[in-house]
Enzyme design. Structure first.
Site, PDB file in Angstrom:
ATOM      1  N   ALA A  77     -31.972   3.945  35.435  1.00 48.17           N
ATOM      2  CA  ALA A  77     -32.394   2.847  34.562  1.00 48.17           C
ATOM      3  C   ALA A  77     -33.762   3.107  33.940  1.00 48.17           C
ATOM      4  CB  ALA A  77     -32.409   1.531  35.336  1.00 48.17           C
ATOM      5  N   THR A  78     -34.630   3.839  34.636  1.00 50.33           N
ATOM      6  CA  THR A  78     -35.953   4.136  34.067  1.00 50.33           C
ATOM      7  C   THR A  78     -35.818   4.934  32.780  1.00 50.33           C
ATOM      8  OG1 THR A  78     -37.137   4.034  36.177  1.00 50.33           O
ATOM      9  CG2 THR A  78     -38.114   5.383  34.445  1.00 50.33           C
ATOM     10  N   ASN A 158     -36.524  -7.689  39.505  1.00 49.89           N
ATOM     11  CA  ASN A 158     -36.376  -6.854  40.688  1.00 49.89           C
ATOM     12  C   ASN A 158     -37.232  -7.301  41.863  1.00 49.89           C
ATOM     13  OD1 ASN A 158     -38.416  -5.839  38.720  1.00 49.89           O
ATOM     14  ND2 ASN A 158     -38.956  -4.486  40.404  1.00 49.89           N
ATOM     15  N   GLN A 186     -30.616  -4.772  38.231  1.00 49.72           N
ATOM     16  CA  GLN A 186     -30.382  -5.620  39.401  1.00 49.72           C
ATOM     17  C   GLN A 186     -29.132  -6.480  39.256  1.00 49.72           C
ATOM     18  OE1 GLN A 186     -32.132  -5.593  42.235  1.00 49.72           O
ATOM     19  NE2 GLN A 186     -33.666  -4.142  41.520  1.00 49.72           N
ATOM     20  N   SER A 206     -28.207   0.884  36.424  1.00 53.18           N
ATOM     21  CA  SER A 206     -28.566   1.814  37.493  1.00 53.18           C
ATOM     22  C   SER A 206     -27.424   1.909  38.490  1.00 53.18           C
ATOM     23  CB  SER A 206     -29.834   1.337  38.210  1.00 53.18           C
ATOM     24  OG  SER A 206     -30.089   2.123  39.357  1.00 53.18           O
ATOM     25  N   THR A 246     -27.029  18.966  30.494  1.00 56.65           N
ATOM     26  CA  THR A 246     -25.743  18.945  31.173  1.00 56.65           C
ATOM     27  C   THR A 246     -25.586  17.669  31.988  1.00 56.65           C
ATOM     28  OG1 THR A 246     -25.756  21.357  31.337  1.00 56.65           O
ATOM     29  CG2 THR A 246     -24.267  20.174  32.818  1.00 56.65           C
ATOM     30  N   CYS A 333     -40.905   1.125  43.002  1.00 55.86           N
ATOM     31  CA  CYS A 333     -41.448   2.034  41.993  1.00 55.86           C
ATOM     32  C   CYS A 333     -42.960   1.915  41.871  1.00 55.86           C
ATOM     33  CB  CYS A 333     -40.798   1.774  40.641  1.00 55.86           C
ATOM     34  SG  CYS A 333     -39.012   2.034  40.649  1.00 55.86           S
TER      35      CYS A 333
END
Length: 388
Positions: A77-78, A158, A186, A206, A246, A333
């Site tokens: 998700a970041t 979050n 979330q 995510s 890839t 995080c």
């Protein structure tokens, strides 16, 4: 090495969820036998891997009501947030170079937004929230009057678990001609997401918050979005040129399998988590009457509790719970940073009060006995901190 005790209880699902055994089973073949590069179109190994990736893309798309070609695989998700924020800001026309983000966004949205200010000359405005963590809608409408091109507001926070009225927010932004993005990391595991009903242009997802593997996520990009995000990386042209490199077949397969499981489990998981959350909160408050819930008591993640224990430093409390109970002070995080949570101060807590808040995250494999045992241990640890 820090060996886990056999009776350790995991209550940090908002940081990461365990890999569902069925997901691990689906991934196994692509970690051992079907190891071809999914972008190798000349032989059977590549064909098999490519087909597995596209099947996974369809499964992720189905979990949010999108079409497969609207799903871009990312490392999480970041990265999805960075592509959405920076990619759109890079492409905004000059007359629309104002962007809005809420004051309680994840740092993976806030920091790209501030970076876009330096990189692309956009003007960034932080939208305030109330004590419940809900965005101030009158302030949003007022801010949209000034040529705003992009808005990013997360679906479920979050840290405090607050669920924003995304449908109303997205509709308001669309009427004003602004592109709307939501971080739904979330929400994927507990909400019956439908991008059409939500009216979002972009949405970040995510895997490891939804019982899939770490290292994989996705960005939904609506086919009819007025401005597509510009790529941030170059070299290869994968993912329709938006995210070169890839694609990791085993991780994609795991993400897809996790999403397939969600389609049949979200409703029952949501109901069970809500009941467990109420049970845990009740037992904690019975033992510590001064404990208070942070965030909206109703409009919140069904497995999230953000609790303030007055006059008890959260870091000390958590240290006293180790190694038996896993919970946190907030976002994994940003853990380890000396500053208080920007989310908690945004909802009106003082610096001291913010440092008295812990986050508890229940999940699919949390049991009633886990909740009861955790409540007793937490109450005892709080009492020990107060008496010390």
């Amino acid at each position: 090495m820090h060996p886990l005790p056999a009776d350790a209880i995991y209550l940090d699902h908002n940081a990461s969820s365990p890999l569902d055994p069925a997901v691990a089973g689906a991934m196994r073949e692509y970690l051992t036998k079907s190891f071809g590069n999914p972008h190798s179109f000349e032989h059977a190994f590549g064909w098999a891997a490519g087909q597995a990736v596209e099947k996974a893309r369809s499964e992720v798309a189905a979990a949010v009501g999108a079409d497969p070609d609207e799903i871009v695989f990312t490392s999480g998700a970041t990265e999805a947030n960075n592509i959405a924020v920076l990619g759109i800001c890079r492409a905004l026309p000059r007359e629309r170079r104002r962007i809005l983000v809420s004051a309680i966004e994840h740092k993976a949205v806030l920091e790209p937004a501030l970076a876009a200010k330096d990189l692309f000359g956009v003007e960034v405005e932080m939208l305030p929230v109330g004590e419940d963590g809900i965005v101030d809608m009158p302030r949003l409408r007022q801010a949209l009057d000034g040529g705003v091109g992009f808005v990013s507001i997360m679906l479920i926070n979050n840290e405090i678990g607050t669920r924003q009225p995304i449908e109303e927010i997205a509709s308001t932004c669309r009427e004003a001609g602004a592109i709307f993005h939501t971080d739904a990391a979330q929400a994927l595991a507990v909400e019956d997401l439908d991008v059409q009903s939500l009216s979002v242009d972009l949405m970040s997802l995510s895997s490891h918050k939804a019982y899939g593997p770490m290292g994989i996520g996705a960005l939904y990009v609506a086919r009819d979005v007025p401005i597509r995000p510009a790529p941030l990386l170059f070299g290869g042209g994968q993912e329709n040129g938006l995210r070169p490199g890839t694609v990791p077949t085993p991780l994609c397969v795991g993400f897809g399998a996790a999403c397939s499981l969600l389609m049949n489990r979200r409703s029952s998981d949501r109901a069970r988590l809500s009941a467990l959350r109420a049970r845990l909160l009740g037992r904690i408050v019975d033992g510590v009457p001064t404990a208070t819930l942070v965030g909206d008591p109703i409009r919140r993640h069904p497995g999230n509790l953000s609790i303030r224990f007055a006059n008890v430093e959260a870091e000390r409390l958590i240290a006293n719970l180790q190694p038996r109970i896993a919970l946190s002070t907030g976002s994994a995080c940003t853990s380890g940073t000396p500053e208080p949570s920007h989310v908690l101060t945004a909802v009106g807590l003082s610096v001291r009060e913010a440092r008295e808040v812990v986050r508890i995250g229940l999940g699919r494999f949390t049991t009633t006995s886990d909740v009861d045992a955790a409540a007793a241990i937490i109450v005892q640890a709080v009492a020990a901190c107060v008496d010390a």
